[in-house]
Scaffold this active site. Structure first.
Site, short mmCIF file in Angstrom:
data_model
loop_
_atom_site.label_atom_id
_atom_site.label_comp_id
_atom_site.label_asym_id
_atom_site.label_seq_id
_atom_site.Cartn_x
_atom_site.Cartn_y
_atom_site.Cartn_z
N GLY A 1572 0.71 -0.97 0.27
CA GLY A 1572 -0.60 0.16 -0.38
C GLY A 1572 0.96 1.15 -0.24
N CYS A 1573 0.34 2.54 0.06
CA CYS A 1573 0.92 3.54 -0.22
C CYS A 1573 1.37 4.03 1.06
CB CYS A 1573 -0.41 4.75 -0.32
SG CYS A 1573 -0.45 4.63 -1.76
#
Length: 1664
Positions: A1572-1573
């Protein structure tokens, strides 16, 4: 007569024999006949004792036989048989009456339980006088019962009030019984039996007592009864407020839960998710602050009146004729405890002195000693140890006369503990440790009780105080005496104390009063028992809880755990708010403001300081003006009812108005004086951070704070002298030291602020340092030792700057003699000439053109600082103006912290390639509200573009702001690009150009031009043509950082400037600035804000104001001595804010003359906050393990250790944890053993490094704390090899290291701006431009290191480099060139990666004598190693908070190598030990591809990712996981503790499903791949170290974590994910994952912006 007595004795003895043999029915049969005869015809000559014995047997046999109702009947017969002797001999029968009813309550026989003596007599009621005596005795007996007798007392009081009705002559007695009734009703709901509240009862009692005429006979009782009624009026009001606060919290919590369930916006990453979750209670806390100083004075008035009544009563030494002197003594103790809780220690001391005098009159030695100990405790807190010692000596004399058969009592142990605290305060550490250890030993022997639990909590706090001492004050031998009892650090000692206090509070009053970890039914069924010691224990416990919480906040904040400290501060603030303890609330709010400043949250800090000003206002009345109808006092007896669950009405007080502040100049309140002094110094810091040009204002406020502290201490000292008149020949009272810590903090803050040259003009730093050090040296208080260390460190820094200025060099260059290699000046000059202003190294003037304007005007918050009268001779006759400033109206109290979330528009990469990125046409601008709607759906490429309405342009010049102040005040608007040429007239003299890209505002006509595409590795990029929108792929979705939009406080300083006698040019202009606030597209911490915090250097630090007098004799030895003294004082419990700088500067002084010490110091400087956190976690694990040591072994798996196994598993786990605790612990060796013992320990730790692993420690060297310098310290560590450290100066290069840090921040800022672009081609052109900037950044990083890139490569296993290095070293020495053989070995091992320019730069830096012959020797050695194999091995990078932002793994020489990161050397060694000791570790066994769990698209909004991976993941028969739904937190907790691999494909790091607390519950076995970011990002807030959930993974023992450094788009990172997993999992047994990182980066379209984002923390991982 003799026969009658003989019969009574004989029958009684026979019945007693049956009773002892438990033949209760037979015994009762015998005494029943006798008792009935005695009731009918009792001889008057029969003594009462003989008469009572058969009746007592009748009652007791009935009780034992279970006939409780019959037992009560016989009590009544017994009382009747007593006749005229009933009032003198009623105690025993009434006592049995109460015990029988207690038995009935235990058996739930309600009818029997609720019967009173009045009911028992029926119609044959004695006369009124006798009945009153009987009922009073019954009430007194109920009070002696340990359990809850509130209903019984209530019914008895109803009978008493019936007799003393309103029309009776017993008005005084009625008032007394009403006060008793208030006490009963206060703690239980009797709303079904009376319409009156507890407060109503006390008001009625006071009314009757006021109307009662005073006579000489009743004067004492009247005063005493009035005081009791006033005390209970205060307590009842306080309890009502507490209950309302608990109910209000419950309602708010339920409403928040409902709101979160109904609408929970999903952020693209979760960097601040947990912080927001933990601090969500802040708004309810603010809403609870609906009181001020006037309200608090009104609330405390009854308590003060009660004390005045008792003072008048007990002013003589004659024992007053009161109803119950012992009860009066207990009430005085309660009064004192309440005053202490309300932070009014002087009043508390006055009450304790009255209690001491009364106890002496009663010959109550234990009671008198208790009050003396409490009085001593308060005096120690106030900084008056001499007065405290006098109280303790009196207590010890009294305790010697009190025998104790079971060993020392808790009271005597309390006295010993207080002596330990006294010794700590006076610096007598040897004696104090002995006293403390005596208490610790007794704590392990004593039988546990509430008082002993409280004593243990206080003992742990004292342990924490002693462990906070440095090694000079507390030598290692004495430290070991304390730690052998199980407490190894001051943090864990305080935490255990706080937990103990919380548990005790829950036991006493139930849940809901303190703490957030409660369920919705937080108001538990636990009812407070308002009898015995509980009455005073409750208030003492709450006071102790608040005090311990403040200590915990101070400790956590000093070790860098600011978020934890803020959460703890909020919890304490909620409790203080419920109590309406104004002084406590004010100080806690100031503490929170300080914490917000540490995190860089200036707006939040200003709001908290404004709240303090509101609290100290005297004007506004927040009380309820609704007149209550008169309530008839007519309670009815009955059964207890269940508490109603009806909700309380919501608060209606809306604190919107701005109030003017008035200072209270009445009797001194020490705690309030502390709060206002801390307020002033925090306000001064805030002013300085908001506008550095207002340094004069800030320093004036600091100076006024010093004056205020002196005034408060003098007033308190005078009051103490009245309370405790000095005795003896000296008769001199010492001034209390309660304000010393505040004064020390002020001096330290002034000194640190004056390090800035422009601030030094306002306040001479040498004068501040001289005054500050003189102050801390004048006191023995150990609290100031850290302050002294800070002042010495500051003095060392300013001395270094002064010496460097004299020498004409930078402070870093001043120690060049300590290093065998230094950057050559000749080389730098030639390099500057050789570097052309090419597009490769020079950023375009504007990076991206026409990014849509998302900025909007921030609402300004205006703070008007106070008028301050300067102290000095000119102020004679002038009164000091109060410290609190007048507040100007605020348009908005609080800026919105989190901007609304939007869906980012991201486009696919299939557009035709171009060699150059074409200029992007201007996008439509927007006003505050968007005029066109953007459809960010991924379902279709077609977008409905609604035309924006034309906006009228504002004519704003393109040039920058004309004053420096404008630039410094622009919080959210970055400067022009770093390479931009600024006109000379705009440059500060001698200043480098470090400008950065400006944001585009709605009022700025400047356009932002896209970057020119530059060359990259591989084939050239084709030109981007204008693509057809329909030809583009669906947009990628961003998982970006959740933004917090914060405005900048706009300060008006006219009032303070008006008082200045001198003006300066840069202060004369008073300009009102409009500050732009970015929305979600903008970065949270912009570069201009970094500059305002001192992170970016604006002017050379080598210049100090000549107006300040400086010492004439400064030497290098002085600097080293000061640095070392400060370092040794802080080493045992370092604060990351200054300790990092101390370590770096000390390492700089040692250089390569002492390579082991230099490397040790450098390693100690990184990962301090994480190290503190790990120590706390390990201590918690050990405590849980020891607690479970006597339980079944099958419960071991439930521990956070996750080590199932037989009994020996517990021992091995304990050994492992103890070993880890020793590794992570901070050094406590004595100063005399430095550096020998430190280096020995460091060398031993290096031997725990894994074989074949090279550790590279990199950090930026800043001379000032919090400064991003332009030098790099690089240390290389390997097992079995000597450490090597180099100092690389980059200040004179075109792009120094500080520029790289600015550039990566700037790229992240602009990435968010580009993500908001609505037009596809424009979006892609912006992304390509950013990708090119990252590519250039990587090349700059590599060029910056130069020849020292070789340090980042592992050593070759070939022995030839070592041989060549040895030969070369000898050859160079023969020519007079000295160089380290270890350094040459590293250089030659990596020589294939170095150019001739790199080798020449190395030679020029080694020695000025380096000539062509030396260069030829080096080239010959390199040639001999030309055809060797490349070294293979693993590299671990340990980076500081600035360098960890940079993608080092993606520089060209590391892309194909095995590289990972760790937060500190100690965490790496801990992981290595875990690998060695745990045979089941996946680091040793490898990953089993069947033991995999995945979480795919848990928020169900990443359709592309789900479509790409769902079929593949679900096709694996052995894999488990969830797709498209949120996983269960408990399931994930089990997964990471048992599986081998955990794959997360979603937003952020998945903290919403597996938060940091859950991660730390179990030992983490699985490797975590978090795609994920910003899943591996460490957010840097303020001057603190980086924080992120990935650190919790490592603390929990996770062996391998992969994540992203910044936000990424879903499709491109999915390409990386797919390539990595497919290639690695299919590579076969033994395949290392890190070997596939480089090729996976190339699988992305944006090979730098996306490809460089993934990084790894941990050690290399392979397949089974």
């Amino acid at each position: 007569m003799q026969i009658a007595m003989f019969e009574v004795i004989s029958v009684s003895n026979l019945a007693c024999g049956f009773y002892n043999r438990r033949l209760y029915d037979q015994a009762f049969s015998l005494v029943e006949i006798l008792c009935r005869e005695l009731s009918k015809n009792c001889s008057t000559s029969l003594c009462v004792d003989r008469l009572s014995r058969p009746f007592m047997l009748a009652v007791q046999t009935s009780r034992r036989a279970g006939h409780l109702e019959r037992a009560l009947d016989w009590v009544i017969l017994w009382l009747k048989a007593l006749g005229d002797n009933i009032t003198s001999h009623m105690a025993e029968p009434v006592s049995l009456w109460v015990k029988t009813k207690t038995d009935a309550a235990r058996n739930s026989e309600e009818d029997i339980r609720l019967r009173t003596l009045h009911d028992g007599f029926g119609s044959d009621v004695p006369d009124e006088r006798v009945m009153l005596c009987l009922l009073e005795e019954e009430l007194r007996a109920y009070k002696d019962v340990a359990g809850d007798t509130s209903q019984e007392r209530y019914n008895t009081l109803c009978d008493l009030l019936d007799i003393c009705h309103e029309d009776s002559s017993h008005t005084h007695l009625r008032a007394v019984y009403l006060s008793e009734m208030a006490q009963v009703v206060c703690y239980q709901d009797f709303s079904e039996q009376t319409d009156c509240t507890a407060v109503d009862f006390t008001h009625e009692a006071l009314r009757l007592l006021e109307e009662e005429p005073e006579t000489p006979e009743n004067a004492d009782r009247l005063k005493d009864d009035k005081a009791h009624a006033l005390l209970w009026l205060y307590i009842c009001t306080l309890e009502k407020n507490l209950q309302e606060g608990i109910e209000r919290d419950k309602e708010k919590r339920e409403s928040r839960e409902q709101a979160r369930c109904s609408a929970s916006p999903i952020g693209t990453n979760d960097l601040d998710y947990e912080d927001k979750q933990k601090t969500q209670d802040i708004i309810p806390v603010y809403e609870g602050l609906h009181f001020n100083l006037a309200e608090e004075n009104k609330l405390c008035k009854p308590l003060e009146r009660a004390l005045d009544e008792w003072s008048a009563l007990l002013q003589s030494n004659v024992l007053p004729s009161v109803r119950n002197p012992k009860q009066t003594c207990g009430s005085l103790a309660v009064t004192a405890a309440l005053f202490r809780l309300m932070a009014k220690p002087l009043k508390a001391l006055e009450a304790y002195q009255l209690a001491i005098g009364l106890s002496r009159e009663l010959a109550d030695a234990p009671g008198c000693a208790t009050s003396l100990c409490q009085s001593a405790s308060i005096l120690l807190d106030m900084g008056s140890p001499d007065l405290a010692l006098a109280q303790l000596e009196q207590a010890e004399k009294l305790l010697t006369s009190v025998p104790s058969a079971d060993g020392p009592s808790s009271l005597s142990m309390t006295a010993v503990l207080l002596k330990a605290q006294y010794c700590y305060s006076t610096g007598q550490v040897d004696r104090g440790v002995a006293y403390l250890c005596e208490v610790l030993k007794e704590m392990n022997k004593q039988r546990q009780s509430k008082s002993l639990y409280l004593l243990r909590a206080r003992t742990l706090q004292t342990c924490s105080s002693y462990l906070s001492l440095d090694s000079d004050a507390l030598p290692q031998a004495q430290r070991n005496l304390i730690t052998q009892h199980g407490t190894r650090s001051l943090d864990t000692a305080l935490y255990e104390s706080l937990k103990l206090l919380c548990s005790l509070l829950v036991t006493l009053v139930g849940k809901g009063l303190y703490g957030t970890n409660n369920n919705n039914n937080s108001c538990s069924d636990t009812r407070f028992i308002d009898q015995g010691d509980n009455l005073v224990l409750k208030w003492q416990l709450l006071s102790e809880l608040l005090s311990c919480s403040m200590k915990m906040v101070a400790v956590r904040s000093s070790c860098g755990a600011i978020n934890d400290a803020r959460l703890q501060c909020l919890e304490a603030l909620k409790l203080a708010t419920k109590l309406q303890a104004l002084s406590q609330c004010a100080e806690l709010l100031v503490i929170k403001a300080e914490l917000e400043l540490m995190l860089g949250e200036k707006v939040e800090s200003g709001i908290d300081l404004d709240r303090v000003r509101d609290l100290l206002d005297l004007c506004t009345d927040f009380s309820d003006h609704v007149q209550k109808t008169e309530v008839k006092i007519k309670p009815r007896k009955g059964r207890p009812v269940k508490k109603s669950q009806s909700p309380l009405p919501a608060l209606e007080d809306d604190l919107k108005g701005m109030l003017s502040t008035r200072w209270n100049n009445r009797e001194p309140i020490p705690c309030l004086g502390r709060a206002t002094a801390r307020w002033a110094t925090t306000q001064a810091d805030l002013i300085l951070q908001l506008d550095p040009n207002d340094a004069k204002v800030s320093f004036k406020l600091q100076s006024a704070t010093l004056t205020r502290c002196k005034s408060v201490a003098a007033k308190v000292g005078a009051k103490l002298a009245k309370l405790f008149p000095p005795h003896g020949p000296s008769k001199r009272s010492s001034k209390p030291s309660l304000m010393q810590d505040v004064v020390g903090r002020v001096y330290l803050h002034m000194a640190l602020s004056a390090l800035e040259p422009r601030h030094n003009k306002v306040c001479g730093i040498w004068k501040v340092l001289e005054a500050g050090l003189a102050f801390v040296d004048s006191t023995t208080s150990p609290v100031l030792r850290p302050v002294r260390a800070g002042l010495m460190a500051t003095k060392a820094i300013v001395s270094l700057v002064t010496l460097a200025e004299k020498k004409g060099c930078t402070p870093e260059e001043f120690f060049s003699n300590a290093w065998t290699w230094n950057t050559s000046k000749e080389d730098l000059k030639s390099e500057e000439k050789a570097v052309p202003p090419s597009s490769l190294l020079k950023k375009p003037k504007e990076s991206i053109k026409n990014i849509p304007d998302k900025t909007k005007e921030a609402k300004k918050v205006r703070i008007v600082p106070p008028r301050i009268q300067g102290a000095g001779s000119s102020t004679k006759g002038k009164r000091l103006v109060p410290m609190m400033p007048v507040k100007a109206p605020l348009t908005e109290q609080k800026a919105q912290r989190t901007a609304p979330k939007i869906q980012f528009n991201v486009y696919e990469e299939l557009s035709p390639e171009q060699k150059k990125a074409q200029p992007v046409p201007g996008a439509p601008r927007r006003t505050k509200k968007p005029l066109f709607k953007l459809d960010f759906s991924d379902e279709s490429d077609t977008e409905s573009n609604t035309q924006a309405e034309p906006k009228e342009k504002t004519d704003v010049p393109k040039k920058r702001a004309t004053t420096r102040r404008a630039a410094q005040n622009s919080k959210m608007a970055p400067d022009p690009p770093p390479a931009e040429k600024v006109p000379a007239k705009r440059q500060t003299r001698g200043r480098k150009t470090t400008a950065l890209p400006r944001s585009v505002s709605s009022e700025d006509d400047e356009t932002v031009v896209s970057h020119t595409a530059t060359a990259r590795r591989g084939r050239p990029r084709k030109e981007l043509s204008r693509p057809d929108p329909d030809s583009l792929e669906k947009p990628d979705k961003m998982r970006t950082i959740e933004e917090e939009s914060t405005g900048v406080l706009d300060i008006s300083m006219e009032q303070l400037r008006a008082s200045d006698t001198e003006t300066e040019d840069n202060l004369s202009e008073d300009i009102d600035f409009e500050v732009l606030r970015r929305d979600t597209c903008c970065a949270r911490d912009t570069l201009s804000e970094l500059k305002s915090r001192g992170h970016l250097r604006e002017a050379s630090l080598t210049h100090l104001s000549p107006s300040d007098t400086r010492p004439d004799s400064l030497s290098l030895e002085d600097v080293e001595s000061l640095l070392l003294s400060a370092w040794l004082a802080l080493q045992h419990f370092p604060s990351p804010s200054i300790y990092t700088t101390l370590c770096a500067l000390l390492a700089l002084t040692k250089g390569q003359q002492d390579p082991i010490t230099t490397a040790m110091l450098h390693s100690q400087s990184l990962g301090i906050t994480s190290r503190h956190h790990t120590i706390r976690h390990l201590a918690s694990c050990l405590k849980k393990l020891k607690k479970a040591s006597n339980e079944l072994t099958d419960k071991m798996d439930a521990l956070s250790l996750g080590e199932p196994g037989p009994n020996d598993s517990k021992n091995s786990t304990e050994q492992r944890l103890t070993q880890l605790e020793n590794i992570f612990s901070f050094p406590t060796a004595d100063s005399s053993s430095f550096p020998k013992s430190h280096c020995q320990e460091f060398t031993q730790q290096i031997q725990h490094l894994p074989t074949g692993v090279t550790v590279c420690v990199l950090s930026v060297l800043g001379v000032k704390p919090g400064e991003v310098g332009d030098s790099i310290i690089l240390s290389r560590l390997e097992k079995g090899a000597a450490p090597v450290t180099v100092h690389i100066s980059t200040s004179k290069q075109q792009h120094p290291i500080s520029w790289l840090v600015q550039e990566i921040d700037s790229i992240q800022v602009e990435q968010k701006a580009v993500s908001c672009v609505s037009e596809k081609a424009q979006w892609w052109e912006g992304r390509w431009a950013l990708d090119s900037r990252v590519e250039r950044l990587l090349k700059e990083m590599e060029r910056l290191l130069g020849c020292w890139r070789s340090f980042l490569l592992p050593l070759s296993s070939d022995p030839e480099p070592s041989k060549q290095a040895r030969h070369l070293c000898k050859s160079l020495s023969a020519k007079g060139v000295t160089v380290s053989e270890d350094m040459l070995k590293v250089l030659l091992s990596a020589s294939p990666e170095l150019s001739q320019t790199d080798l020449r730069r190395f030679g020029l830096g080694v020695s000025p004598q380096w000539d062509s012959e030396c260069e030829q020797l080096l080239l010959t050695a390199v040639t001999r190693l030309a055809d060797r194999e490349e070294p293979r091995g693993h590299v671990v990078l340990i980076l500081d908070k600035y360098l960890q932002k940079l993608p080092w793994e993606s520089i060209s020489m590391l892309t194909s190598r095995s590289v990972s990161r760790m937060p500190s050397l100690h965490s790496l060694i801990g992981l290595s030990i875990q690998k060695e000791n745990d045979s089941d570790s996946i680091l040793k066994q490898g990953v089993d591809t069947k033991q995999v769990f995945y979480v795919l698209n848990p928020d169900a909004n990443l359709e592309n990712s789900q479509e790409r991976f769902k079929e593949w993941f679900s096709s694996k028969p052995d894999w488990d996981g969830v797709c498209g739904v949120a996983p269960d937190s408990g399931q994930l907790e089990e997964v990471v503790a048992t599986k081998d691999l955990y794959i997360y494909v979603g937003h952020g790091a998945g903290a919403r499903f597996l938060d940091s607390q859950t991660v730390l519950k179990r030992r983490m076995r699985a490797a975590a791949l978090l795609f994920g970011c910003s899943s591996a990002a460490l957010a840097v807030r303020g001057d603190q170290e980086g924080q992120g959930i990935i650190l919790n993974y490592l603390i929990a023992g996770c062996p391998f974590v992969l994540g992203n450094l910044w936000d990424v788009t879903d499709r491109d990172i999915d390409r990386f994910t797919k390539y990595l997993l497919e290639s690695w999992l299919s590579a076969g047994s033994g395949a290392p994952l890190l070997d596939f990182m480089g090729p996976s980066r190339q699988a992305t379209h944006l090979k730098y912006l996306i490809g460089a984002a993934p990084v790894v923390y941990g050690l290399p991982l392979h397949l089974q």
